[in-house]
Design an enzyme around this catalytic site. Structure first.
Site, short mmCIF file in Angstrom:
data_model
loop_
_atom_site.label_atom_id
_atom_site.label_comp_id
_atom_site.label_asym_id
_atom_site.label_seq_id
_atom_site.Cartn_x
_atom_site.Cartn_y
_atom_site.Cartn_z
N HIS A 45 -1.38 -5.42 -1.14
CA HIS A 45 -2.24 -4.53 -0.36
C HIS A 45 -2.19 -3.05 -0.79
O HIS A 45 -3.23 -2.39 -0.73
CB HIS A 45 -2.02 -4.69 1.16
CG HIS A 45 -0.81 -4.02 1.69
ND1 HIS A 45 0.41 -4.61 1.76
CD2 HIS A 45 -0.63 -2.76 2.17
CE1 HIS A 45 1.28 -3.76 2.25
NE2 HIS A 45 0.69 -2.62 2.51
N HIS A 72 -3.59 4.16 4.30
CA HIS A 72 -2.54 3.54 3.49
C HIS A 72 -2.67 2.01 3.43
O HIS A 72 -2.36 1.40 2.42
CB HIS A 72 -1.14 3.97 3.94
CG HIS A 72 -0.66 3.27 5.17
ND1 HIS A 72 -1.14 3.54 6.44
CD2 HIS A 72 0.27 2.29 5.34
CE1 HIS A 72 -0.53 2.77 7.31
NE2 HIS A 72 0.33 2.00 6.68
N ASP A 73 -3.11 1.40 4.53
CA ASP A 73 -3.20 -0.07 4.59
C ASP A 73 -4.63 -0.58 4.50
O ASP A 73 -4.88 -1.74 4.84
CB ASP A 73 -2.58 -0.57 5.91
CG ASP A 73 -1.09 -0.84 5.79
OD1 ASP A 73 -0.56 -0.83 4.65
OD2 ASP A 73 -0.45 -1.07 6.83
N HIS A 89 2.91 3.67 -1.32
CA HIS A 89 3.62 3.78 -0.04
C HIS A 89 4.68 2.70 0.19
O HIS A 89 5.37 2.72 1.21
CB HIS A 89 2.64 3.87 1.15
CG HIS A 89 2.07 2.57 1.62
ND1 HIS A 89 0.92 2.02 1.11
CD2 HIS A 89 2.50 1.70 2.57
CE1 HIS A 89 0.66 0.88 1.72
NE2 HIS A 89 1.61 0.66 2.61
N HIS A 90 4.84 1.78 -0.77
CA HIS A 90 5.95 0.81 -0.66
C HIS A 90 6.96 0.98 -1.80
O HIS A 90 7.77 0.08 -2.04
CB HIS A 90 5.43 -0.63 -0.62
CG HIS A 90 4.95 -1.03 0.74
ND1 HIS A 90 5.81 -1.28 1.79
CD2 HIS A 90 3.70 -1.19 1.23
CE1 HIS A 90 5.10 -1.59 2.87
NE2 HIS A 90 3.81 -1.54 2.56
N LYS A 133 -5.55 -4.00 3.23
CA LYS A 133 -5.32 -5.25 3.97
C LYS A 133 -6.64 -5.96 4.28
O LYS A 133 -6.65 -7.13 4.62
CB LYS A 133 -4.50 -4.98 5.24
CG LYS A 133 -3.04 -4.71 4.88
CD LYS A 133 -2.12 -4.68 6.07
CE LYS A 133 -0.68 -4.50 5.59
NZ LYS A 133 0.25 -4.22 6.70
N ASP A 146 5.50 4.42 8.41
CA ASP A 146 5.08 3.02 8.40
C ASP A 146 6.22 2.12 8.92
O ASP A 146 6.02 1.28 9.80
CB ASP A 146 4.73 2.67 6.94
CG ASP A 146 4.15 1.29 6.76
OD1 ASP A 146 3.77 0.66 7.76
OD2 ASP A 146 4.05 0.84 5.61
FE LIG Z 1 1.78 -1.14 3.82
#
Ligand SMILES: [Fe+2]
Length: 241
Positions: A119, A90-91, A143-144, A94, A172
């Protein structure tokens, strides 16, 4: 003269054996494909670990928490595999966030926050070029998103947000609240549960919040300091330091 009914003819025997061989070859290919896929997952996550080992550990914990919620919700083994893949990744975007922003040990200013907010889209960019990760790319991208539609990048709302993205957001946020950082101590689970409940229906899917708390209370009762995952080998600590 003997009856021929029970005798398998040579051509039948040969074609039967050929079928068996083909089935085995298909199975072997599937397993090679899975091995290559998992090697790619590990390579990408290694790159993330080199960039920022906190985010790497965070991704492992988010995968673990997502799986707890997914199991409680009744997902199948196949669905749990896809969920684990999406949560691990998911990240991954970054990697593309400047170190001065990602590793800043203090509050981000407005401009830095805008860079950080990129991200999820960067995660999708990294993943979508590789066909087996296309679904994970979509789940990472969203996911945000918030349940009330005030999230990013697309302002999706309610059940329009993919289920795995809604699950990952809860996992998260729970990890962000409970892990200890150089500048603040992690919250106890009970306080984090209250926070999740407070934002159920606005930030989070309220139904999933209750499944998550139930799963995590059970996990807490088992009192295990470490966990293991399916796709990534090794033991990981639940306690982030
Ligand atoms: Fe995130």
């Amino acid at each position: 003269m003997a009856k021929k009914d029970n005798v398998i003819s040579l051509p039948h025997l040969v074609s039967g054996l050929a079928m068996l061989n083909l089935t085995k070859e298909v199975e072997d290919l599937k397993s090679v494909r899975k091995d290559i896929l998992e090697m790619s997952v590990r390579a990408l996550l290694k790159a993330l670990e080199c960039k920022d080992d906190y985010t790497f550990g965070h991704s492992m914990r988010v995968a673990f928490y997502s799986l707890q919620l997914g199991k409680e919700y009744g997902l199948s083994d196949e669905q749990l595999y896809d969920l684990e893949l999406a949560a691990l990744f998911h990240d991954i975007g970054k990697i593309g966030v400047p170190d001065s922003v990602l590793l800043k040990p203090a509050r981000l200013d407005e401009d830095e926050f805008l860079k950080m907010k990129k991200h999820p889209e960067l995660s999708a960019e990294i993943l979508k070029g590789f066909a087996p990760f296309e679904e994970a790319a979509k789940f990472a991208k969203h996911h945000h998103e918030r349940y009330d539609g005030r999230g990013y990048p697309d302002g999706m709302a309610g059940e329009d947000i993919p289920l795995y993205s809604r699950i990952i957001l809860i996992a998260d946020t729970f990890d962000a609240m409970t892990s200890t950082r150089p500048y603040r101590k992690g919250l106890p689970y009970e306080v984090a549960f209250e926070e999740l409940r407070e934002f159920a229906g606005s930030q989070f899917d309220p139904n999933l919040v209750e499944f998550f708390i139930k799963a995590m209370e059970r996990d807490q009762a088992q009192n295990q300091p470490t966990f293991a995952l399916g796709i990534i080998e090794g033991e990981f600590k639940k306690d982030a330091a």
